[in-house]
Scaffold this motif. Structure first.
Motif, PDB file in Angstrom:
ATOM      1  N   PHE A 202       0.849  -1.200   0.000  1.00  0.00           N
ATOM      2  CA  PHE A 202       0.000   0.000   0.000  1.00  0.00           C
ATOM      3  C   PHE A 202       0.878   1.240   0.000  1.00  0.00           C
ATOM      4  O   PHE A 202       0.681   2.186  -0.798  1.00  0.00           O
ATOM      5  CB  PHE A 202      -0.905  -0.029   1.242  1.00  0.00           C
ATOM      6  N   ILE A 203       1.879   1.252   0.883  1.00  0.00           N
ATOM      7  CA  ILE A 203       2.787   2.401   0.977  1.00  0.00           C
ATOM      8  C   ILE A 203       3.629   2.535  -0.284  1.00  0.00           C
ATOM      9  O   ILE A 203       3.896   3.654  -0.760  1.00  0.00           O
ATOM     10  CB  ILE A 203       3.681   2.256   2.224  1.00  0.00           C
ATOM     11  N   ASP A 204       4.041   1.407  -0.860  1.00  0.00           N
ATOM     12  CA  ASP A 204       4.840   1.452  -2.086  1.00  0.00           C
ATOM     13  C   ASP A 204       4.067   2.098  -3.235  1.00  0.00           C
ATOM     14  O   ASP A 204       4.618   2.867  -4.030  1.00  0.00           O
ATOM     15  CB  ASP A 204       5.284   0.044  -2.482  1.00  0.00           C
ATOM     16  N   ILE A 205       2.762   1.788  -3.346  1.00  0.00           N
ATOM     17  CA  ILE A 205       1.939   2.393  -4.390  1.00  0.00           C
ATOM     18  C   ILE A 205       1.807   3.894  -4.157  1.00  0.00           C
ATOM     19  O   ILE A 205       1.831   4.688  -5.109  1.00  0.00           O
ATOM     20  CB  ILE A 205       0.554   1.719  -4.427  1.00  0.00           C
ATOM     21  N   TYR A 206       1.687   4.299  -2.904  1.00  0.00           N
ATOM     22  CA  TYR A 206       1.630   5.737  -2.589  1.00  0.00           C
ATOM     23  C   TYR A 206       2.905   6.439  -3.042  1.00  0.00           C
ATOM     24  O   TYR A 206       2.865   7.497  -3.689  1.00  0.00           O
ATOM     25  CB  TYR A 206       1.424   5.918  -1.084  1.00  0.00           C
ATOM     26  N   HIS A 207       4.059   5.871  -2.723  1.00  0.00           N
ATOM     27  CA  HIS A 207       5.337   6.478  -3.133  1.00  0.00           C
ATOM     28  C   HIS A 207       5.488   6.479  -4.651  1.00  0.00           C
ATOM     29  O   HIS A 207       6.038   7.422  -5.234  1.00  0.00           O
ATOM     30  CB  HIS A 207       6.505   5.717  -2.494  1.00  0.00           C
ATOM     31  N   GLU A 208       5.004   5.429  -5.301  1.00  0.00           N
ATOM     32  CA  GLU A 208       5.152   5.303  -6.755  1.00  0.00           C
ATOM     33  C   GLU A 208       4.293   6.323  -7.503  1.00  0.00           C
ATOM     34  O   GLU A 208       4.751   6.953  -8.459  1.00  0.00           O
ATOM     35  CB  GLU A 208       4.777   3.887  -7.174  1.00  0.00           C
ATOM     36  N   THR A 209       3.047   6.488  -7.074  1.00  0.00           N
ATOM     37  CA  THR A 209       2.105   7.344  -7.805  1.00  0.00           C
ATOM     38  C   THR A 209       2.134   8.789  -7.349  1.00  0.00           C
ATOM     39  O   THR A 209       1.752   9.683  -8.108  1.00  0.00           O
ATOM     40  CB  THR A 209       0.672   6.799  -7.664  1.00  0.00           C
ATOM     41  N   THR A 214       4.347  13.729   1.040  1.00  0.00           N
ATOM     42  CA  THR A 214       5.232  13.539   2.192  1.00  0.00           C
ATOM     43  C   THR A 214       5.620  12.068   2.287  1.00  0.00           C
ATOM     44  O   THR A 214       4.747  11.201   2.356  1.00  0.00           O
ATOM     45  CB  THR A 214       4.522  13.961   3.481  1.00  0.00           C
ATOM     46  N   PRO A 215       6.925  11.747   2.284  1.00  0.00           N
ATOM     47  CA  PRO A 215       7.339  10.342   2.347  1.00  0.00           C
ATOM     48  C   PRO A 215       6.914   9.689   3.656  1.00  0.00           C
ATOM     49  O   PRO A 215       6.860  10.339   4.702  1.00  0.00           O
ATOM     50  CB  PRO A 215       8.865  10.411   2.216  1.00  0.00           C
ATOM     51  N   VAL A 216       6.611   8.396   3.591  1.00  0.00           N
ATOM     52  CA  VAL A 216       6.257   7.638   4.787  1.00  0.00           C
ATOM     53  C   VAL A 216       7.528   7.042   5.378  1.00  0.00           C
ATOM     54  O   VAL A 216       8.201   6.232   4.742  1.00  0.00           O
ATOM     55  CB  VAL A 216       5.244   6.527   4.444  1.00  0.00           C
ATOM     56  N   ARG A 217       7.851   7.474   6.592  1.00  0.00           N
ATOM     57  CA  ARG A 217       9.044   6.952   7.274  1.00  0.00           C
ATOM     58  C   ARG A 217       8.715   5.715   8.104  1.00  0.00           C
ATOM     59  O   ARG A 217       9.480   4.773   8.167  1.00  0.00           O
ATOM     60  CB  ARG A 217       9.633   8.036   8.175  1.00  0.00           C
ATOM     61  N   THR A 218       7.577   5.755   8.760  1.00  0.00           N
ATOM     62  CA  THR A 218       7.151   4.630   9.589  1.00  0.00           C
ATOM     63  C   THR A 218       5.633   4.571   9.599  1.00  0.00           C
ATOM     64  O   THR A 218       4.967   5.599   9.436  1.00  0.00           O
ATOM     65  CB  THR A 218       7.683   4.767  11.026  1.00  0.00           C
ATOM     66  N   TRP A 219       5.114   3.358   9.779  1.00  0.00           N
ATOM     67  CA  TRP A 219       3.655   3.178   9.822  1.00  0.00           C
ATOM     68  C   TRP A 219       3.362   2.107  10.876  1.00  0.00           C
ATOM     69  O   TRP A 219       2.896   1.013  10.578  1.00  0.00           O
ATOM     70  CB  TRP A 219       3.145   2.743   8.454  1.00  0.00           C
ATOM     71  N   LEU A 283       0.025  10.395   3.040  1.00  0.00           N
ATOM     72  CA  LEU A 283      -0.791   9.186   3.050  1.00  0.00           C
ATOM     73  C   LEU A 283      -1.764   9.193   4.217  1.00  0.00           C
ATOM     74  O   LEU A 283      -2.907   8.745   4.088  1.00  0.00           O
ATOM     75  CB  LEU A 283       0.107   7.950   3.112  1.00  0.00           C
ATOM     76  N   GLU A 284      -1.344   9.701   5.354  1.00  0.00           N
ATOM     77  CA  GLU A 284      -2.238   9.772   6.509  1.00  0.00           C
ATOM     78  C   GLU A 284      -3.428  10.680   6.219  1.00  0.00           C
ATOM     79  O   GLU A 284      -4.566  10.387   6.595  1.00  0.00           O
ATOM     80  CB  GLU A 284      -1.476  10.272   7.733  1.00  0.00           C
TER      81      GLU A 284
END
Length: 318
Positions: A202-209, A214-219, A283-284
């Motif tokens: 899920f996070i990878d798709i957010y970074h890709e698109t 804002t980059p996700v550092r931790t979830w 993403l949040e």
């Protein structure tokens, strides 16, 4: 309602199955010129049997690819649509011309269909899972054995073989599954996929698109994990995704067509106050229920250049 347009859309290659369903629904509400088309979002979602997440992505796909033109009426909080009739007729004609017609003189091939019972439909009763044909077995008495007992055994073997041969031509009968049980079967894999949220993918798709976000550092917080699982479950159950790959594909289309194409959500619109920084998505923020619903409802789609709010944040309540 234009039956001609609806028929032509069915012949077109649109490039997106969900978008084609939405385009055909719009054709049902338009006149023959592709105009006077103003079905509500709820109507389209209900008739195409898609969820509201896919609706925003499908509408964005159709508009960006020139299939429709959207007239957004801000005061009435509704849209009207104009279908590109020329493109629809052109694409449908091109698809019909590509239909493969078998050449004359080609021999027709015969295919034997084997039903689920394992028996071919050509009348043969041979078991396809047994390469050795059934043969009749006769026990030969050895010296010292009672011939009467051996004769009884042979008689039993031959009778049993005759019964098997007579039953071979009969159809096998199976217990039917009740409609209630059959209706529950397709839901089992959907439930399985919905309960297993692939957080990393899920996070990878957010970074890709959305590389500008804002980059996700931790979830790892319970609040973040809960919000992602809720949105994932909603998407999977609404779209009836029976595999994780299908759900991830829909998620990627939603991020690309509904978020990455928005000038406001990608920070391309200047704020009212020159001292403020442009909006930066995260993403949040996306996974917050209220924000997710606004994106789905099309609150952040790009406006026409001649609208007065083009260079500012969307108005309150939009």
């Amino acid at each position: 309602m234009s039956l001609i347009l609806s028929f032509k859309v069915g012949k077109c290659y649109v490039g997106n199955r969900t978008a084609k369903d939405v385009l055909r629904c719009l054709a049902d509400y338009a006149d023959d010129n592709g105009e006077k088309c103003f079905p509500g979002r709820e109507t389209i979602v209900k008739e195409t049997e898609i969820n509201k997440n896919s609706f925003a992505a499908a509408i964005g796909f159709l508009e960006s690819n020139g299939w429709i033109k959207i007239n957004r009426h801000q005061k009435a909080n509704s849209n009207s649509y104009e279908l590109n009739v020329a493109k629809i007729f052109s694409e449908s004609q091109a698809t019909e011309n590509q239909t493969v017609v078998p050449k004359s003189g080609q021999p027709k091939t015969s295919t034997t269909v084997v039903p689920k019972t394992g028996r071919p439909k050509n009348g043969s009763t041979q078991n396809p899972y047994n390469c050795c044909p059934k043969t009749s077995t006769t026990v030969v008495p050895k010296s010292g054995q009672d011939p009467v007992m051996i004769q009884s055994i042979n008689s039993h073997i031959h009778n049993r073989s005759s019964e098997q041969n007579s039953d071979a031509g009969e159809e096998e009968h199976f217990a039917l599954i009740s409609p209630e049980e059959d209706a529950l079967k397709p839901q089992e894999p959907v439930t399985k996929v919905a309960n297993r949220c692939p957080i990393k993918k899920f996070i990878d798709i957010y970074h890709e698109t959305l590389p500008m976000g804002t980059p996700v550092r931790t979830w790892k917080s319970a609040k973040r994990i809960k919000s992602m699982k809720a949105r994932w479950k909603e998407l999977v159950e609404d779209e009836k995704c029976e595999s994780e790959e299908a759900a991830l594909s829909i998620l990627r289309d939603f991020f690309t067509n509904a978020i990455a194409s928005s000038n406001f959500l990608t920070g391309k619109i200047a704020p009212r106050n020159p001292n403020d920084a442009p909006f930066q998505i995260s993403l949040e923020w996306i996974l917050t229920e209220g924000n997710w619903d606004k994106i789905v409802d099309g609150h952040y789609v790009n406006r026409k250049k001649n609208t007065p709010q083009n260079n500012s944040y969307p108005p309150r309540g939009y």
